[in-house]
Design an enzyme around this catalytic site. Structure first.
Site, short mmCIF file in Angstrom:
data_model
loop_
_atom_site.label_atom_id
_atom_site.label_comp_id
_atom_site.label_asym_id
_atom_site.label_seq_id
_atom_site.Cartn_x
_atom_site.Cartn_y
_atom_site.Cartn_z
CB CYS A 1 0.13 2.11 4.03
SG CYS A 1 -1.52 1.40 3.80
CB CYS B 1 -0.92 -0.02 1.23
SG CYS B 1 -1.82 1.51 1.51
#
Length: 308
Positions: A56, A53
């Site tokens: 993230c 991700c």
């Protein structure tokens, strides 16, 4: 290294905590202890993330920074949903990054997506209230007060301590660069400006410190102002003399006089030397700061001339 920072230490500030005390990973098996039980004492935020991700990777460092700045008032628990998907599924997490805040064993707030630091700070403040300035902010405040009082050594120590707490902090880097500029160490000032973190290169404090350094370097090449005054008295339209006098007056602390000379020059001939007077005024205003009274009045007077 011999410089104005000297040998005295200002310390590391008060109320600091280590990352291990407030930031750690959790699993499905330890979630109840790490989050639910712990949230009975202090708020706990859970960062659901995964190695693949991209957002993230942007959000997690911001969460860590803001949580550390809260100095123990809140904890951050990180959960890799690739390894431990069960809790995220129970909370119906649809996308990551997803952040949930827990108090008294229950989720009370949250958000999804990578928010900027200011919004993350607001999120934390809603949970724990205002935790006051961070150690870096405290040191920056001390540095600014010392700089205003003319104590360059103490100011440099304070800004240096702030940089230790938050490497690359734009305000701290700019403050330390100003200390070197005012001490005449222009090379060290320029090197210090290079320490700013990538996202802080356009910060207002950095721009102001760069402008102050540029002005100091220009002013260092000027001599006695009496000759410049004599030239202007003989020829009021001697633009180069007015330009140099403005730099000299600024270096001596007469900001109002410096701005006056450039405004007079610009009013006589706006296009002289590729609008050098206007450009130098802009550099003055950048160095003084957007809220400085002389900046505000100078910009109004410049606009009046430009649009008359």
């Amino acid at each position: 290294m011999s410089d104005i920072m000297g040998q005295n230490s200002l310390g590391n500030g008060s109320g600091t905590v280590s990352p291990a005390e407030v930031i750690f990973d959790t699993t499905t098996q330890t979630f109840a202890t790490d989050v639910l039980d712990a949230s009975m004492q202090v708020p706990v935020i859970v960062d659901f993330w995964a190695p693949w991700c991209g957002p993230c990777k942007q959000l997690t460092p911001i969460l860590e920074k803001v949580v550390l700045a809260a100095r123990g008032a809140i904890r951050l628990v990180k959960m890799n949903i690739d390894d431990y998907p069960e809790v995220a599924q129970q909370l119906r997490v649809q996308s990551i990054p997803a952040v949930f805040a827990f108090k008294n064993g229950k989720p009370v707030d949250g958000f999804m997506g990578a928010l900027p630091e200011s919004q993350v700070r607001d999120f934390i403040t809603r949970l724990v209230g205002d935790v006051g300035p961070t150690p870096a902010e405290e040191m920056i405040g001390l540095g600014l007060a010392s700089l205003q009082a003319g104590d360059l050594a103490r100011a440099a120590q304070a800004f240096g301590a702030a940089i230790q707490h938050e490497p690359g902090n734009p305000s701290a880097v700019a403050g330390l660069a100003r200390c070197y500029t005012e001490s005449g160490d222009f090379e060290r000032a320029r090197q210090t400006l290079g320490l700013v973190r990538p996202d802080g290169k356009n910060h207002a404090d950095i721009k102001a410190a760069e402008a102050a350094l540029s002005l100091a370097e220009k002013s260092a090449e000027l001599g006695d102002t009496s000759e410049l005054l004599a030239r202007i008295e003989q020829n009021p339209k001697d633009h180069q003399a007015r330009f140099d006098l403005a730099l000299a007056l600024n270096a001596m602390g007469d900001r109002e006089g410096a701005v006056d000379q450039l405004l007079i020059s610009f009013e006589y001939d706006r296009k002289w030397n590729d609008e050098a007077a206007r450009k130098q005024l802009v550099e003055f205003f950048d160095a003084y700061g957007p809220k400085d009274e002389i900046t505000l009045s100078g910009r109004r007077r410049l606009s009046s001339i430009m649009f008359s």
